[in-house]
Enzyme design. Structure first.
Site: not given
Length: 267
Positions: A22, A162, A24, A167
């Site tokens: 994942d 998040h 960000e 995540d």
């Protein structure tokens, strides 16, 4: 001109060895926005054996809108490695493993592919499994298929959502829950989709295409009628629910996750 990315093949299957990842970012636009965190967990024989996680110092400031979502501030990344160093560690960590992630088909894989190309003039070609598509097949009874919705359905904690590593952990647990459903080991009750009295030409054409292609959802009893109903009412960008709205130029369908997701289509 559209960007052509020679990514790996998107798959929908249950495997024992894989890497969940994942990211960000500062925003939603590859090429304009940048990665500010990369995390991954390596799974062997369905068990997490190792993880990788790093913040990334971008070349642009992190906007307040991104910080409100992921909690990452400019101060937090001030001493973090730049993207080339972070990507080198990530690429070494994933090796040739199949990648798993949520909404990665249209988001995360584009960012990491572009970052690898910019840093090393070489893309990332691993095959990947997008759990957003998997959830739509396995859990059509859910009105939303965001990672938080799926986690709550299975009773998985969403604490720390998040942030990339949290995540990854959530999604790995969701993937392991959905895997047996996909293989037909566990059956989920389906909510029957009522037949509409009137169908638009677009709906009729789309449903016919599904029938002609004989789309099958392994391990579920989804008919083409039910599968089309799921896809038609879901945002292809984030998995949120589409709702009808009125605008200056007439009715349209918009994603309920607006303004974070701005997907629309004609009503």
């Amino acid at each position: 001109m559209a960007i052509v990315r020679n990514k790996g093949r998107r798959r929908i299957e249950y495997v024992k060895d894989y890497v969940v990842f994942d990211i960000e970012t500062t925003g939603f636009r590859p090429g304009l926005d940048e990665i500010i965190e990369i995390s991954a967990v390596k799974v062997k024989d369905n068990q997490v054996v190792e993880d990788y996680s790093t913040l990334v110092r971008p070349s642009i400031r992190i906007p307040a809108s991104a910080t409100r979502v992921n909690g990452i501030t400019n101060q937090m990344v001030s001493d973090a490695p730049e993207i080339k160093e972070a990507m080198a560690g990530f690429i070494e960590f994933i090796g040739d493993e199949i990648l798993v992630g949520h909404n990665i088909h249209s988001f995360d894989t584009n960012f990491i592919y572009d970052a690898a190309m910019e840093a090393f003039q070489e893309g990332i070609y691993n095959d990947y499994i997008d759990t957003l598509y998997m959830a739509k097949s396995c859990l059509p009874q859910l009105s939303h298929h965001k990672l938080g919705d799926i986690s709550e359905y299975f009773g998985i904690s969403t604490e720390g959502a998040h942030r990339a590593l949290n995540d990854c952990i959530m999604n790995q647990k969701c993937y392991e829950k959905m895997g047996p459903l996909l293989e037909g080991q566990v059956q989920q009750p389906l909510i029957k989709t009522p037949r509409r009295k009137k169908e638009s030409a677009r709906s009729t054409e789309g449903r016919q295409q599904l029938k002609e292609k004989k789309i099958e959802s392994k391990g579920t009893d989804l008919s083409a009628e039910q599968l089309w109903a799921v896809l038609e009412n879901s945002c292809p960008e984030c998995g949120g629910k589409l709702s009808k709205r009125k605008g200056r130029y007439g009715e349209f369908f918009g994603c309920e996750n607006y303004p974070m997701c701005r997907y629309t289509r004609k009503g």
